[in-house]
Design a protein around this motif. Structure first.
Motif, mmCIF file in Angstrom:
data_model
loop_
_atom_site.group_PDB
_atom_site.id
_atom_site.type_symbol
_atom_site.label_atom_id
_atom_site.label_comp_id
_atom_site.label_asym_id
_atom_site.label_seq_id
_atom_site.Cartn_x
_atom_site.Cartn_y
_atom_site.Cartn_z
ATOM 1 N N PRO A 116 6.547 -9.392 -1.908
ATOM 2 C CA PRO A 116 6.627 -9.751 -0.486
ATOM 3 C C PRO A 116 6.430 -8.552 0.440
ATOM 4 O O PRO A 116 5.712 -8.631 1.447
ATOM 5 N N GLY A 117 7.048 -7.411 0.097
ATOM 6 C CA GLY A 117 6.889 -6.214 0.922
ATOM 7 C C GLY A 117 5.492 -5.633 0.855
ATOM 8 O O GLY A 117 4.983 -5.082 1.836
ATOM 9 N N ILE A 118 4.851 -5.750 -0.300
ATOM 10 C CA ILE A 118 3.474 -5.259 -0.434
ATOM 11 C C ILE A 118 2.538 -6.102 0.421
ATOM 12 O O ILE A 118 1.689 -5.571 1.151
ATOM 13 N N MET A 119 2.676 -7.432 0.352
ATOM 14 C CA MET A 119 1.815 -8.313 1.142
ATOM 15 C C MET A 119 2.001 -8.081 2.636
ATOM 16 O O MET A 119 1.033 -8.023 3.395
ATOM 17 N N GLY A 120 3.242 -7.926 3.063
ATOM 18 C CA GLY A 120 3.521 -7.758 4.486
ATOM 19 C C GLY A 120 3.347 -6.345 4.992
ATOM 20 O O GLY A 120 3.541 -6.081 6.181
ATOM 21 N N LEU A 121 3.004 -5.408 4.109
ATOM 22 C CA LEU A 121 2.790 -3.998 4.432
ATOM 23 C C LEU A 121 4.097 -3.273 4.762
ATOM 24 O O LEU A 121 4.096 -2.190 5.335
ATOM 25 N N ASP A 122 5.221 -3.863 4.399
ATOM 26 C CA ASP A 122 6.499 -3.168 4.555
ATOM 27 C C ASP A 122 6.662 -2.109 3.473
ATOM 28 O O ASP A 122 7.461 -1.176 3.628
ATOM 29 N N LEU A 123 5.922 -2.266 2.360
ATOM 30 C CA LEU A 123 5.955 -1.298 1.262
ATOM 31 C C LEU A 123 4.540 -0.761 1.027
ATOM 32 O O LEU A 123 3.836 -1.209 0.125
ATOM 33 N N PRO A 124 4.096 0.178 1.829
ATOM 34 C CA PRO A 124 2.778 0.766 1.564
ATOM 35 C C PRO A 124 2.823 1.608 0.298
ATOM 36 O O PRO A 124 3.800 2.314 0.041
ATOM 37 N N GLY A 125 1.779 1.492 -0.519
ATOM 38 C CA GLY A 125 1.838 2.176 -1.808
ATOM 39 C C GLY A 125 0.522 2.723 -2.287
ATOM 40 O O GLY A 125 -0.527 2.582 -1.641
ATOM 41 N N CYS A 126 0.569 3.347 -3.457
ATOM 42 C CA CYS A 126 -0.565 4.052 -4.044
ATOM 43 C C CYS A 126 -0.799 3.591 -5.480
ATOM 44 O O CYS A 126 0.099 3.050 -6.129
ATOM 45 N N ALA A 171 -1.747 8.280 -0.387
ATOM 46 C CA ALA A 171 -0.731 9.253 -0.777
ATOM 47 C C ALA A 171 -0.459 10.292 0.304
ATOM 48 O O ALA A 171 0.686 10.699 0.503
ATOM 49 N N ALA A 172 -1.490 10.730 1.016
ATOM 50 C CA ALA A 172 -1.333 11.878 1.903
ATOM 51 C C ALA A 172 -0.496 11.572 3.138
ATOM 52 O O ALA A 172 0.132 12.472 3.703
ATOM 53 N N ARG A 173 -0.447 10.292 3.545
ATOM 54 C CA ARG A 173 0.191 9.998 4.831
ATOM 55 C C ARG A 173 1.140 8.810 4.805
ATOM 56 O O ARG A 173 2.269 8.890 5.287
ATOM 57 N N ASP A 174 0.708 7.690 4.239
ATOM 58 C CA ASP A 174 1.419 6.430 4.474
ATOM 59 C C ASP A 174 2.182 5.857 3.288
ATOM 60 O O ASP A 174 3.088 5.043 3.470
ATOM 61 N N GLY A 175 1.835 6.241 2.071
ATOM 62 C CA GLY A 175 2.435 5.598 0.910
ATOM 63 C C GLY A 175 3.895 5.941 0.719
ATOM 64 O O GLY A 175 4.306 7.088 0.872
ATOM 65 N N ARG A 176 4.683 4.949 0.334
ATOM 66 C CA ARG A 176 6.101 5.165 0.010
ATOM 67 C C ARG A 176 6.381 5.021 -1.483
ATOM 68 O O ARG A 176 7.308 5.621 -2.013
ATOM 69 N N LEU A 177 5.590 4.193 -2.138
ATOM 70 C CA LEU A 177 5.714 3.997 -3.580
ATOM 71 C C LEU A 177 4.376 4.286 -4.232
ATOM 72 O O LEU A 177 3.336 4.205 -3.582
ATOM 73 N N ALA A 178 4.423 4.586 -5.516
ATOM 74 C CA ALA A 178 3.187 4.764 -6.280
ATOM 75 C C ALA A 178 3.353 4.106 -7.642
ATOM 76 O O ALA A 178 4.405 4.245 -8.280
#
Length: 617
Positions: A116-126, A171-178
């Motif tokens: 849900p967070g990935i779809m809604g962009l609450d969890l930006p990731g790499c 990774a450089a700016r917006d990601g919180r998870l990878a």
């Protein structure tokens, strides 16, 4: 009317979704010449607009708020290729690679926690797979994830500089998870590459303890994507961080997997991520269409030099040399479009292991051919627009810069074609067997008979041509047979060469046959693409459109034969006179399609705001 009918055939199985995605893209406003940090901020803002418009929901499971349309998600991604390519790539990283890895490699626990967070962009990731020292050779990545049973944690570590995760989008700016791919170690035993979800930033944007983040800096293109480098210094994550669909670790450190064998498990895991490779091929196709639309619009009104008989300046698209630059490329773009449509349908419908293997091979081949085609065609479009094509405001220079990397990400094209060829050789071996002496004798005899039959057929074609049947080269059955024959002959020759290999010299024999390997793979992909075009023609219901696209198909087929006419001449499939006839037929088809060139590019349905180049007006 013709343009709309063409577009209906191009829209295909996901027509409604394609048009909805075009409408959403049309609501986004292009920007130009922003400084890098402002550009990245704009791309993230537009990514939120896509999320608000429902773009990411298409491919994710319905139980978590998605729509469960895997094929539709690829089509929606393709459409983004008509817009800003940094936005397309960042969307692909967030929802295709990062979200797709969690979906494909994780279990219900991970889906509920993250999707849900990935779809809604609450969890930006790499998607942290590639390493500085290992790009295509994923199986030998050096990052480790070592299980500590006392703490029930994995320790993720970068053992040396070559193991640094590199070129990682978001990774450089917006990601919180990878999603980090690493060699899994438990109880002192390695179990191959697995994926774990690793936090890289806290809520304030600061790097997590033990995580070092660097910016890759300015690139040749796609500077709206924040590519970075990740290094892990004994970073601890809970046991639940392991995406454990294909490999799990019990609290006491016991490893288990539903897939036997380390190698088979690795390829099974990677096979689930094939959607990214298919998406890149589609995105490259959209960028190619956009460049062709701009170049053909410009060529249709740009005048240069005068006719000696009338003194009037000539529209440059009326010159055969200009048509030769653009129209065969347009024909191949149509052919690749229909092949991509078949590939997306195969992705959506695949249901067994055999279908999955065929899908992976076809995806690898089509991705290589489509991205190389994008690189060559966009360059041709740039040159066809002269100095105007070099100006940033006319968009082609940006397309050229942004698509250049497509030939090496989601798989280096040369490596991908090697994978295709290896798959063909495996299938060939399964069909022919190990070729013991008796089998080899039978095989050679069959080949000799085949050559006689093929040359007799070629002779019959020549007789038809000599007797005045000038449309013989346009015989669809003959065209398909030439593609099939070339593929079969090249593959059989390659199999004979590789049969000489022993365990001691296998690498050297295969390495010495690299040109042959790549030719076999390319011949296979060309045949697949032509057959997809022929199948699309058979689906057509409008006679006028079918007739027009029949000429486009002819141009594609004969252009491929012309480009490889050395092979056709060397192997007796064409005489020198007939090779000249092929080139003449290409010239004639260019002339016949010239009046329809604008219709053919308008049928792509590219939103006008994204064609706002002064030369395309």
């Amino acid at each position: 009317m013709r343009t709309e009918a063409l577009r209906e055939l191009l829209d295909g199985r996901w027509a409604e979704l394609r048009r909805d995605s075009l409408d959403l893209l049309g609501k986004l406003a292009p920007v130009h010449d922003l400084p890098r940090e402002e550009y990245r901020a704009w791309v993230l803002e537009q990514l939120h607009a896509l999320a608000a418009g429902g773009h990411p929901l298409i491919g994710f499971p319905t139980e978590y708020g998605g729509k469960g349309d895997v094929g539709g998600s690829v089509v929606a991604f393709e459409v983004l290729g008509f817009g800003d390519l940094s936005l397309m790539v960042k969307a692909g990283v967030q929802w295709g690679l990062f979200g797709g890895a969690v979906q494909a490699l994780g279990t219900e626990e991970h889906h509920a926690r993250y999707l849900p967070g990935i779809m809604g962009l609450d969890l930006p990731g790499c998607f942290a797979m590639t390493e500085t020292g290992h790009g295509s050779d994923v199986q030998h990545l050096r990052t480790t994830a070592t299980y500590d049973p006392a703490a029930q944690e994995f320790v993720v570590h970068t053992p040396d500089a070559a193991a640094r995760k590199d070129y990682i989008g978001n990774a450089a700016r917006d990601g919180r998870l990878a999603v980090v791919f690493a060699q899994l170690v438990t109880g002192g035993e390695e179990h191959g590459v697995h994926a774990l979800v690793v936090p890289i930033r806290d809520g304030s944007g600061a790097a997590m303890p033990g995580v070092t983040i660097e910016d890759c800096g300015p690139k040749a293109g796609l500077n709206g994507v924040d590519n970075g480098r990740l290094t892990f210094d004994h970073v601890r994550v809970p046991r639940s961080a392991l995406l454990n669909r294909y490999g799990d670790v019990a609290p006491d450190g016991t490893y288990s997997s539903p897939v036997e064998g380390r190698g088979r498990r690795f390829f099974t895991m990677l096979g689930t991520l094939v959607r990214g490779r298919i998406s890149v091929a589609g995105g490259a196709g959209s960028a190619t269409k956009k460049a062709l639309a701009i170049a053909i619009r410009y060529g249709d009104r740009r005048r240069q030099f005068t006719r000696p008989d009338t003194g009037a300046e000539v529209v440059v698209l009326d010159y055969l040399a200009h048509q030769r630059r653009l129209l065969p490329a347009l024909a191949q773009t149509y052919a690749l479009h229909f092949a991509q449509e078949e590939l997306v349908s195969a992705l959506h419908d695949v249901s067994d292991d055999r279908g999955q293997r065929e899908l992976e091979s076809r995806a690898a081949g089509l991705k290589a051919v489509a991205t190389w085609h994008a690189t060559h065609t966009i360059q041709a479009c740039r040159e066809a627009c002269g100095g105007a094509g070099y100006l940033a405001e006319n968009l082609i220079a940006g397309l050229k810069a942004d698509t250049d990397v497509f030939t090496t990400f989601e798989g280096d094209n040369t490596v991908l074609l090697q994978l295709v060829a290896k798959g063909l050789l495996t299938s060939y071996r399964d069909h022919v067997g190990d070729l013991d002496p008796w089998g080899m004798a039978r095989f050679v005899a069959d080949q000799a008979v085949g050559v006689v039959i093929e040359r007799t057929a070629a002779r019959a074609l020549i007789d038809r041509l000599v007797s005045g049947s000038s449309d013989a080269l346009l015989d669809r059955g003959w065209q398909v047979r030439q593609f099939e024959d070339r593929e079969r002959h090249v593959l059989e020759g390659l199999a004979r060469r590789l049969r000489r290999a022993s365990p001691e010299n296998a690498f050297d024999v295969f390495n010495a046959a690299q040109d042959h390997v790549l030719h076999a793979a390319r011949a296979h992909v060309d045949r697949v693409v032509l057959e997809a075009f022929v199948a699309a023609l058979e689906r057509g219901t409008d006679p006028e459109v079918t007739a027009l696209l029949g000429k486009v198909c002819d141009l594609y087929a004969l252009s491929v034969i012309e480009a490889d006419r050395a092979w056709f001449l060397e192997h007796g499939r064409l005489t020198p006179q007939r090779a000249k006839a092929v080139s003449q037929a290409v010239n004639e088809l260019c002339g016949q399609l010239r009046p329809h060139a604008r219709d053919l590019v308008d049928a792509f349905g590219i939103p006008e705001p994204w064609l706002a180049a002064p030369i395309a007006g």
